[in-house]
Enzyme design. Structure first.
Site, short mmCIF file in Angstrom:
data_model
loop_
_atom_site.label_atom_id
_atom_site.label_comp_id
_atom_site.label_asym_id
_atom_site.label_seq_id
_atom_site.Cartn_x
_atom_site.Cartn_y
_atom_site.Cartn_z
N TRP A 1 -7.35 7.17 -1.73
CA TRP A 1 -7.33 5.73 -1.41
C TRP A 1 -8.24 5.51 -0.20
O TRP A 1 -8.06 6.15 0.84
CB TRP A 1 -5.90 5.31 -1.10
CG TRP A 1 -5.69 3.86 -0.82
CD1 TRP A 1 -6.19 2.80 -1.52
CD2 TRP A 1 -4.89 3.30 0.23
NE1 TRP A 1 -5.75 1.61 -0.98
CE2 TRP A 1 -4.95 1.89 0.11
CE3 TRP A 1 -4.13 3.85 1.26
CZ2 TRP A 1 -4.28 1.03 0.97
CZ3 TRP A 1 -3.45 3.00 2.12
CH2 TRP A 1 -3.54 1.61 1.98
N LYS B 1 5.36 -2.46 -4.37
CA LYS B 1 5.08 -2.67 -5.79
C LYS B 1 6.36 -2.63 -6.63
O LYS B 1 6.61 -3.52 -7.43
CB LYS B 1 4.08 -1.63 -6.27
CG LYS B 1 2.78 -1.66 -5.47
CD LYS B 1 1.91 -0.46 -5.80
CE LYS B 1 0.68 -0.42 -4.90
NZ LYS B 1 1.04 -0.18 -3.47
N ALA C 1 3.66 5.81 -2.93
CA ALA C 1 3.46 4.37 -3.04
C ALA C 1 3.77 3.80 -4.42
O ALA C 1 3.84 2.58 -4.58
CB ALA C 1 2.02 4.01 -2.67
N ASP D 1 2.28 10.70 0.35
CA ASP D 1 2.12 9.26 0.13
C ASP D 1 2.84 8.91 -1.17
O ASP D 1 2.45 9.34 -2.26
CB ASP D 1 0.63 8.91 0.03
CG ASP D 1 0.39 7.41 -0.05
OD1 ASP D 1 1.37 6.66 -0.21
OD2 ASP D 1 -0.77 7.00 0.04
#
Length: 229
Positions: free
Chosen positions: A8, A123, A90, A88
């Protein structure tokens, strides 16, 4: 700080702005496929104590995820070289499912003395604009964990001071309304007004609980609460 290549793009910015030296380990080969051997070979050369950022699932931006066997091999190298994994997390729930996507995170937390996990719920909670999430620090040394906590509290205080509180704290309505009797007093006044102005007296039957009420409106209540012109 070691990042996958690619990763990212904001990862690059965040750690560079923090003054950390950023290096990369291979993740996708020239054939546009996941290159686990190259990844493992590079991780095996990472200096002891360095931080390695790993994507728990739904790798951003490739979408290529490690298998459970791949994760075990990464775990072995991380343990042997005493690296600090920063995972991470996410996209929990967007891969194979909420439980399945957490498999590698739980494996590392169970097997290693120290793990950092950045968990985002922007999300999967559908609250993208609120940036909902947490930094989870796992450590088997209680004293060291307290030191880390104090440093994180200092950083948080300087970054945002107090997290947003969008909901009304129902357990403490008096702190919002003014006094513990405010709700009842307001409804009593409204009830009396309805009784005075309407043919039918609802005061004996209208006893809603809490801060919200549904008024027993009808044609005769038109004059009870006149709307200013």
């Amino acid at each position: 700080m070691w990042l996958s290549n690619p990763t990212w793009p904001i990862h690059e910015t965040i750690f560079a702005k923090a003054g950390l030296k950023v290096s990369h380990y291979p993740y996708v080969g020239s054939d546009n496929r996941l290159d686990v051997p190259a990844m493992l070979a590079t991780l095996a050369t990472v200096p002891e104590g360095d931080v390695v950022l790993l994507h728990a699932c739904c790798h951003n931006p490739t979408g290529f995820d490690l298998s459970q066997d791949d994760w075990r091999q990464v775990l072995q190298i991380v343990r042997e070289r005493q690296l600090l994994p920063l995972i991470d997390f996410a996209y929990q729930g967007f891969g194979d499912g909420l439980e399945q996507d957490a498999w590698a995170v739980r494996l590392f937390a169970d097997e290693l003395p120290e793990v950092l996990i950045t968990s985002s719920c922007s999300k999967n909670f559908g609250l993208y604009s609120d940036r909902v999430g947490a930094l989870i620090v796992c450590a088997n040394d209680a004293e060291k964990l307290l030191d880390v906590r104090s440093q994180l509290a200092f950083i948080a205080r300087n970054l945002w001071s107090t997290p947003p509180d969008h909901a009304l704290p129902w357990s403490r309505p008096s702190s919002v309304i003014g006094s513990s009797n405010s709700c009842g007093a307001a409804k009593s006044k409204a009830c009396a007004r309805v009784s005075r102005n309407c043919v039918r007296a609802w005061s004996k039957r209208w006893r809603p609980m809490g801060c919200l009420s549904v008024l027993p409106m009808s044609a005769c209540s038109a004059g009870c609460f006149p709307i200013p012109a």
